[in-house]
Motif scaffolding. Sequence first.
Motif, PDB file in Angstrom:
ATOM      1  N   LEU A  35       1.954   2.545   3.281  1.00 10.90           N
ATOM      2  CA  LEU A  35       2.376   3.465   2.003  1.00 10.90           C
ATOM      3  C   LEU A  35       2.793   4.767   2.495  1.00 10.90           C
ATOM      4  CD1 LEU A  35      -0.618   2.377  -0.445  1.00 10.90           C
ATOM      5  CD2 LEU A  35       1.871   1.655  -0.637  1.00 10.90           C
ATOM      6  N   ALA A  36       1.939   5.309   3.511  1.00 10.52           N
ATOM      7  CA  ALA A  36       2.396   6.725   3.835  1.00 10.52           C
ATOM      8  C   ALA A  36       3.913   6.682   4.238  1.00 10.52           C
ATOM      9  CB  ALA A  36       1.584   7.353   4.837  1.00 10.52           C
ATOM     10  N   ALA A  37       4.307   5.603   5.205  1.00  6.49           N
ATOM     11  CA  ALA A  37       5.679   5.703   5.653  1.00  6.49           C
ATOM     12  C   ALA A  37       6.620   5.488   4.594  1.00  6.49           C
ATOM     13  CB  ALA A  37       5.516   4.665   6.865  1.00  6.49           C
ATOM     14  N   LEU A  38       6.384   4.625   3.688  1.00 11.99           N
ATOM     15  CA  LEU A  38       7.385   4.477   2.637  1.00 11.99           C
ATOM     16  C   LEU A  38       7.610   5.664   1.714  1.00 11.99           C
ATOM     17  CD1 LEU A  38       8.965   2.211   1.192  1.00 11.99           C
ATOM     18  CD2 LEU A  38       6.882   1.494  -0.293  1.00 11.99           C
ATOM     19  N   TRP A  39       6.687   6.341   1.420  1.00 10.80           N
ATOM     20  CA  TRP A  39       6.564   7.341   0.567  1.00 10.80           C
ATOM     21  C   TRP A  39       7.304   8.386   1.018  1.00 10.80           C
ATOM     22  CZ3 TRP A  39       1.471   6.090  -2.280  1.00 10.80           C
ATOM     23  CH2 TRP A  39       1.727   5.302  -3.304  1.00 10.80           C
ATOM     24  N   VAL A  40       6.804   8.911   2.382  1.00 11.99           N
ATOM     25  CA  VAL A  40       7.433   9.910   3.384  1.00 11.99           C
ATOM     26  C   VAL A  40       9.043   9.720   3.420  1.00 11.99           C
ATOM     27  CG1 VAL A  40       7.776  11.148   5.323  1.00 11.99           C
ATOM     28  CG2 VAL A  40       5.254  10.707   4.386  1.00 11.99           C
ATOM     29  N   SER A  41       9.491   8.589   3.745  1.00 14.86           N
ATOM     30  CA  SER A  41      10.746   8.392   4.116  1.00 14.86           C
ATOM     31  C   SER A  41      11.514   8.227   2.979  1.00 14.86           C
ATOM     32  CB  SER A  41      10.965   6.871   5.028  1.00 14.86           C
ATOM     33  OG  SER A  41      10.449   6.018   4.119  1.00 14.86           O
ATOM     34  N   THR A  42      11.113   7.830   1.931  1.00 16.36           N
ATOM     35  CA  THR A  42      12.070   7.668   0.354  1.00 16.36           C
ATOM     36  C   THR A  42      11.822   8.765  -0.303  1.00 16.36           C
ATOM     37  OG1 THR A  42      10.232   6.441  -0.600  1.00 16.36           O
ATOM     38  CG2 THR A  42      12.032   5.217   0.103  1.00 16.36           C
ATOM     39  N   LEU A  43      10.765   9.360  -0.785  1.00 12.35           N
ATOM     40  CA  LEU A  43      10.460  10.465  -1.625  1.00 12.35           C
ATOM     41  C   LEU A  43      10.728  11.749  -0.778  1.00 12.35           C
ATOM     42  CD1 LEU A  43       7.177   9.852  -3.488  1.00 12.35           C
ATOM     43  CD2 LEU A  43       9.516   9.071  -4.103  1.00 12.35           C
TER      44      LEU A  43
ATOM     45  N   ILE B 266      20.651  14.155  14.894  1.00 15.27           N
ATOM     46  CA  ILE B 266      20.978  12.990  15.325  1.00 15.27           C
ATOM     47  C   ILE B 266      21.795  12.249  14.189  1.00 15.27           C
ATOM     48  CG2 ILE B 266      19.329  12.834  17.026  1.00 15.27           C
ATOM     49  CD1 ILE B 266      17.706  11.065  15.086  1.00 15.27           C
ATOM     50  N   HIS B 267      22.560  11.262  14.602  1.00 11.98           N
ATOM     51  CA  HIS B 267      23.109  10.322  13.408  1.00 11.98           C
ATOM     52  C   HIS B 267      22.171  10.215  12.213  1.00 11.98           C
ATOM     53  CE1 HIS B 267      25.264   7.323  11.155  1.00 11.98           C
ATOM     54  NE2 HIS B 267      26.133   7.215  12.128  1.00 11.98           N
ATOM     55  N   SER B 268      22.632  10.654  10.909  1.00 10.69           N
ATOM     56  CA  SER B 268      21.889  10.704   9.759  1.00 10.69           C
ATOM     57  C   SER B 268      21.317   8.953   9.632  1.00 10.69           C
ATOM     58  CB  SER B 268      22.624  11.012   8.602  1.00 10.69           C
ATOM     59  OG  SER B 268      23.752  10.039   8.372  1.00 10.69           O
ATOM     60  N   ALA B 269      21.761   8.068  10.068  1.00 18.23           N
ATOM     61  CA  ALA B 269      21.125   6.999   9.799  1.00 18.23           C
ATOM     62  C   ALA B 269      19.739   6.570  10.708  1.00 18.23           C
ATOM     63  CB  ALA B 269      22.236   5.707  10.182  1.00 18.23           C
ATOM     64  N   TYR B 270      19.874   7.321  11.794  1.00 19.23           N
ATOM     65  CA  TYR B 270      18.674   7.184  12.842  1.00 19.23           C
ATOM     66  C   TYR B 270      17.381   7.447  12.187  1.00 19.23           C
ATOM     67  CZ  TYR B 270      22.298   6.049  16.280  1.00 19.23           C
ATOM     68  OH  TYR B 270      23.468   5.370  16.973  1.00 19.23           O
ATOM     69  N   ASP B 271      17.351   8.500  11.223  1.00 22.35           N
ATOM     70  CA  ASP B 271      16.137   9.011  10.478  1.00 22.35           C
ATOM     71  C   ASP B 271      15.367   7.872   9.843  1.00 22.35           C
ATOM     72  OD1 ASP B 271      17.215   9.192   8.245  1.00 22.35           O
ATOM     73  OD2 ASP B 271      17.500  11.463   8.587  1.00 22.35           O
ATOM     74  N   GLU B 272      16.146   7.022   9.423  1.00 21.60           N
ATOM     75  CA  GLU B 272      15.647   5.708   8.551  1.00 21.60           C
ATOM     76  C   GLU B 272      14.693   4.877   9.717  1.00 21.60           C
ATOM     77  OE1 GLU B 272      15.921   5.667   5.527  1.00 21.60           O
ATOM     78  OE2 GLU B 272      17.813   6.541   5.130  1.00 21.60           O
ATOM     79  N   PHE B 273      14.759   5.107  10.826  1.00 24.85           N
ATOM     80  CA  PHE B 273      13.954   4.397  11.673  1.00 24.85           C
ATOM     81  C   PHE B 273      12.816   5.395  12.186  1.00 24.85           C
ATOM     82  CE2 PHE B 273      12.404   3.468  15.788  1.00 24.85           C
ATOM     83  CZ  PHE B 273      12.225   1.986  15.592  1.00 24.85           C
ATOM     84  N   THR B 274      13.543   6.616  12.552  1.00 20.34           N
ATOM     85  CA  THR B 274      12.320   7.426  13.155  1.00 20.34           C
ATOM     86  C   THR B 274      11.159   8.313  12.408  1.00 20.34           C
ATOM     87  OG1 THR B 274      13.840   9.430  12.896  1.00 20.34           O
ATOM     88  CG2 THR B 274      14.153   8.252  15.044  1.00 20.34           C
TER      89      THR B 274
END
Length: 210
Positions: free
Chosen positions: A102-110, A180-188
């Motif tokens: 939950l923490a990962a999901l909310w940090v990365s989206t919100l 870094i490439h903006s897409a990579y923070d969807e993983f990091t």
Amino acid sequence: MNRIPRKELIRKAWHVSPGILGPPIVLFTPRWVTLIVVWSLAFLYTLQHLKLKRGWSFTVPVAGLSYEMMARESEGDNYLGSFLFWVNLGIICTVFPKLPVLAALWVSTLGDCCNAIAGMSIGGPKIPWNQKKTIVGSATMFIVSLFAIWLAHAVLGSKADWTVATLIALVATLLESLPIHSAYDEFTVPFGTALLMWSAYGGTLLSPTW
């Protein structure tokens, strides 16, 4: 205040939707249901990524519409960010207990959504190591990430360690700000958040408690 383009607002609405629609599935269904949902979406977004890379002509359900609404010019031939997000989320849901998920999901989206909106609408000084990011945006990312970590604890009935929460929010903000490439923070960002939270609390990987 700067005007945010309509297409960017649509992008952010799509980006934040997993953080709104996903938590009820995580909270109120067995783990196997969560994994079926997440890995099904991961499959569709992987298929969309491969379609673009290989030039296939069929339409991919869900991911194809998402691509039309969200893809930036730099992702026109790969849609890398969403591919990385969903595969990463599948790994996180498979490996970690509910709290890090939950923490990962909310940090990365919100966090990412509010960061971008604040940075684009308010503007201001840039981060020294990344001239594409603003101090206002990163400050917003930190505040929202801290709230997201607290919220993950609150909905599961546990008490947040504010020192731990603050450190994880800071690391998530730093990861998002890297040049870094903006897409990579969807993983990091989500994986870093989940891993740090699991490490801080000494949790068990592949926990039978979901």
